[in-house]
Design a protein around this motif. Structure first.
Motif, PDB file in Angstrom:
ATOM      1  N   ALA A 115      33.365  26.098   7.954  1.00 59.74           N
ATOM      2  CA  ALA A 115      33.640  26.001   9.390  1.00 59.74           C
ATOM      3  C   ALA A 115      32.475  25.363  10.141  1.00 59.74           C
ATOM      4  N   ILE A 116      31.252  25.724   9.778  1.00 60.02           N
ATOM      5  CA  ILE A 116      30.072  25.175  10.453  1.00 60.02           C
ATOM      6  C   ILE A 116      29.922  23.686  10.153  1.00 60.02           C
ATOM      7  N   ILE A 117      30.077  23.314   8.893  1.00 55.18           N
ATOM      8  CA  ILE A 117      29.930  21.914   8.500  1.00 55.18           C
ATOM      9  C   ILE A 117      31.006  21.042   9.137  1.00 55.18           C
ATOM     10  N   ASN A 118      32.215  21.603   9.275  1.00 56.60           N
ATOM     11  CA  ASN A 118      33.340  20.830   9.804  1.00 56.60           C
ATOM     12  C   ASN A 118      33.517  20.986  11.307  1.00 56.60           C
ATOM     13  N   ASP A 119      32.519  21.532  11.986  1.00 53.29           N
ATOM     14  CA  ASP A 119      32.602  21.679  13.442  1.00 53.29           C
ATOM     15  C   ASP A 119      32.851  20.308  14.077  1.00 53.29           C
ATOM     16  N   GLU A 120      33.784  20.259  15.021  1.00 52.60           N
ATOM     17  CA  GLU A 120      34.219  18.978  15.574  1.00 52.60           C
ATOM     18  C   GLU A 120      33.416  18.519  16.780  1.00 52.60           C
ATOM     19  N   GLU A 121      32.466  19.301  17.253  1.00 52.13           N
ATOM     20  CA  GLU A 121      31.677  18.905  18.421  1.00 52.13           C
ATOM     21  C   GLU A 121      30.816  17.690  18.073  1.00 52.13           C
ATOM     22  N   SER A 122      31.049  16.587  18.776  1.00 48.08           N
ATOM     23  CA  SER A 122      30.321  15.341  18.489  1.00 48.08           C
ATOM     24  C   SER A 122      28.989  15.247  19.225  1.00 48.08           C
ATOM     25  N   ASN A 123      28.827  16.052  20.263  1.00 49.14           N
ATOM     26  CA  ASN A 123      27.577  16.026  21.031  1.00 49.14           C
ATOM     27  C   ASN A 123      27.072  17.457  21.210  1.00 49.14           C
ATOM     28  N   PRO A 124      26.557  18.059  20.144  1.00 52.16           N
ATOM     29  CA  PRO A 124      26.160  19.473  20.209  1.00 52.16           C
ATOM     30  C   PRO A 124      25.036  19.710  21.213  1.00 52.16           C
ATOM     31  N   GLN A 125      25.100  20.845  21.881  1.00 52.82           N
ATOM     32  CA  GLN A 125      24.081  21.237  22.851  1.00 52.82           C
ATOM     33  C   GLN A 125      23.535  22.602  22.458  1.00 52.82           C
ATOM     34  N   PHE A 126      22.198  22.726  22.527  1.00 49.66           N
ATOM     35  CA  PHE A 126      21.586  24.016  22.209  1.00 49.66           C
ATOM     36  C   PHE A 126      20.269  24.110  22.953  1.00 49.66           C
ATOM     37  N   ASP A 127      19.901  25.306  23.351  1.00 51.45           N
ATOM     38  CA  ASP A 127      18.677  25.531  24.119  1.00 51.45           C
ATOM     39  C   ASP A 127      17.455  25.054  23.321  1.00 51.45           C
ATOM     40  N   GLU A 128      16.804  24.014  23.808  1.00 53.35           N
ATOM     41  CA  GLU A 128      15.667  23.458  23.078  1.00 53.35           C
ATOM     42  C   GLU A 128      14.472  24.400  23.067  1.00 53.35           C
ATOM     43  N   LEU A 129      14.412  25.305  24.023  1.00 52.84           N
ATOM     44  CA  LEU A 129      13.311  26.266  24.033  1.00 52.84           C
ATOM     45  C   LEU A 129      13.369  27.166  22.801  1.00 52.84           C
ATOM     46  N   VAL A 130      14.579  27.513  22.376  1.00 59.84           N
ATOM     47  CA  VAL A 130      14.753  28.301  21.159  1.00 59.84           C
ATOM     48  C   VAL A 130      14.253  27.512  19.949  1.00 59.84           C
ATOM     49  N   ILE A 131      14.582  26.224  19.914  1.00 59.86           N
ATOM     50  CA  ILE A 131      14.169  25.387  18.791  1.00 59.86           C
ATOM     51  C   ILE A 131      12.664  25.187  18.774  1.00 59.86           C
ATOM     52  N   ILE A 132      12.070  24.965  19.948  1.00 58.78           N
ATOM     53  CA  ILE A 132      10.611  24.840  20.032  1.00 58.78           C
ATOM     54  C   ILE A 132       9.942  26.108  19.535  1.00 58.78           C
ATOM     55  N   HIS A 133      10.500  27.250  19.919  1.00 51.05           N
ATOM     56  CA  HIS A 133       9.995  28.547  19.462  1.00 51.05           C
ATOM     57  C   HIS A 133      10.022  28.629  17.936  1.00 51.05           C
ATOM     58  N   ASP A 134      11.152  28.224  17.323  1.00 51.83           N
ATOM     59  CA  ASP A 134      11.290  28.287  15.872  1.00 51.83           C
ATOM     60  C   ASP A 134      10.360  27.296  15.166  1.00 51.83           C
ATOM     61  N   LEU A 135      10.195  26.122  15.754  1.00 48.20           N
ATOM     62  CA  LEU A 135       9.304  25.128  15.159  1.00 48.20           C
ATOM     63  C   LEU A 135       7.862  25.614  15.147  1.00 48.20           C
ATOM     64  N   LEU A 136       7.435  26.234  16.231  1.00 47.77           N
ATOM     65  CA  LEU A 136       6.057  26.733  16.313  1.00 47.77           C
ATOM     66  C   LEU A 136       5.822  27.864  15.316  1.00 47.77           C
ATOM     67  N   ILE A 137       6.836  28.710  15.122  1.00 48.02           N
ATOM     68  CA  ILE A 137       6.709  29.765  14.109  1.00 48.02           C
ATOM     69  C   ILE A 137       6.616  29.131  12.721  1.00 48.02           C
ATOM     70  N   ALA A 138       7.459  28.118  12.464  1.00 47.47           N
ATOM     71  CA  ALA A 138       7.444  27.441  11.165  1.00 47.47           C
ATOM     72  C   ALA A 138       6.112  26.749  10.907  1.00 47.47           C
ATOM     73  N   MET A 139       5.449  26.281  11.984  1.00 45.37           N
ATOM     74  CA  MET A 139       4.135  25.649  11.844  1.00 45.37           C
ATOM     75  C   MET A 139       3.019  26.677  11.750  1.00 45.37           C
ATOM     76  N   GLU A 140       3.415  27.972  11.810  1.00 42.59           N
ATOM     77  CA  GLU A 140       2.467  29.090  11.744  1.00 42.59           C
ATOM     78  C   GLU A 140       1.483  29.054  12.897  1.00 42.59           C
ATOM     79  N   GLU A 141       1.992  28.598  14.052  1.00 43.48           N
ATOM     80  CA  GLU A 141       1.176  28.518  15.251  1.00 43.48           C
ATOM     81  C   GLU A 141       1.314  29.762  16.124  1.00 43.48           C
ATOM     82  N   ILE A 142       2.446  30.441  16.045  1.00 45.45           N
ATOM     83  CA  ILE A 142       2.688  31.626  16.859  1.00 45.45           C
ATOM     84  C   ILE A 142       3.388  32.683  16.025  1.00 45.45           C
ATOM     85  N   GLU A 143       3.355  33.929  16.512  1.00 46.65           N
ATOM     86  CA  GLU A 143       4.141  34.997  15.928  1.00 46.65           C
ATOM     87  C   GLU A 143       5.506  34.999  16.610  1.00 46.65           C
TER      88      GLU A 143
END
Length: 291
Positions: A219-247
């Motif tokens: 279902a996730i792979i076949n999602d039909e939304e062609s222009n997905p929108q998501f809160d970039e602040l959440v993604i920035i938060h996850d990227l910084l954790i992945a870079m081991e910059e923040i808890e």
């Protein structure tokens, strides 16, 4: 006049020989004495020309770096290094080569280039310098772009990010999970297009969805939304954790606690609609606190 010319050439050759010997031995005291002596004999302009156009071009790369750092200062050396990298980058990109695929700039002034990139660089030089540079360059296949990025960040960034994404898709709805992965991957590939060449998007999606039931994965792979929108602040938060910059902490703290240095590090891996340069400008205007 001819005798004077021969004497001048002899002096320049001797100055070059002595300076090269002292430089290769990293003997700063000898270099200082030689510069004082040969300035009196040749004049400052001729000695400078000799140093820049002959001595520094014929010494090995480590000795060249050592001389600039010790006799011109670290700041000047970094400026010269940056100018050289920018020039080299422009040459290779203008020739149609791809960063991360044909050449890579790593940490500690490391430059990894393919055989094709070396050929293009050498062709930009006068014939008398080509043999010298060819002897100093070491070519090797450019590593997987993910490994190059992780080496630059100094952490297992993509492994960390995969684990974070796998946790997130468990509690997101199918459409939210599809949007989250779509926006995250789009920003990563936009910043480093070479990720597309190593099939990173497909590998990342299947790794992040590996723990889900098959019907949810489909279902996730076949999602039909062609222009997905998501809160970039959440993604920035996850990227910084992945870079081991923040808890891992409350999202609302990000805009208040993130530093300019963390934003610059973020700019190495991701590019979204919310421009990093704009965030840095806001911080410098006092909207965020530079920690």
């Amino acid at each position: 006049m001819k005798l004077y010319s021969l004497r001048r050439d002899k002096n320049q050759n001797e100055a070059k020989r002595q300076l090269l010997k002292a430089l290769n031995q990293r003997d700063s005291t000898a270099i200082q004495r030689l510069i004082i002596y040969w300035t009196k004999v040749l004049g400052a302009a001729k000695l400078t020309n000799l140093l820049v156009n002959q001595v520094l071009r014929e010494c090995d790369g480590d000795s060249h770096r050592w001389f600039l750092q010790n006799f011109f200062g670290q700041s000047y050396y970094e400026q010269v290094q940056q100018q050289a990298e920018n020039h080299l980058w422009q040459i290779l990109v203008n020739a149609g080569l791809k960063p991360g695929k044909d050449f890579s700039f790593g940490i500690d002034d490391e430059i990894i280039i393919s055989d094709r990139a070396q050929e293009i660089i050498l062709n930009q030089l006068p014939p008398e310098q080509q043999v010298l540079l060819a002897a100093q360059l070491q070519t090797s296949p450019v590593p997987d772009i993910t490994k190059a990025i992780e080496k630059q960040l100094g952490c297992p960034f993509f492994a960390n990010l995969t684990a974070i994404a796998a946790q997130n898709v468990h509690w997101l709805s199918n459409s939210q999970a599809a949007a989250y992965l779509g926006v995250l991957i789009a920003g990563l590939v936009k910043r480093n297009p070479a990720l597309q060449d190593v099939d990173f998007p497909t590998k990342f999606i299947f790794a992040a969805l590996a723990g889900l039931p098959q019907e949810r994965v489909t279902a996730i792979i076949n999602d039909e939304e062609s222009n997905p929108q998501f809160d970039e602040l959440v993604i920035i938060h996850d990227l910084l954790i992945a870079m081991e910059e923040i808890e891992d902490y409350n999202l609302t703290q990000i805009e208040h606690d993130i530093s300019v240095e963390q934003l610059r590090k973020l700019d190495l891996v991701w590019c979204g609609e919310r421009r990093i340069a704009e965030l840095i400008a806001k911080m410098e205007d006092g909207h965020f606190r530079n920690s």
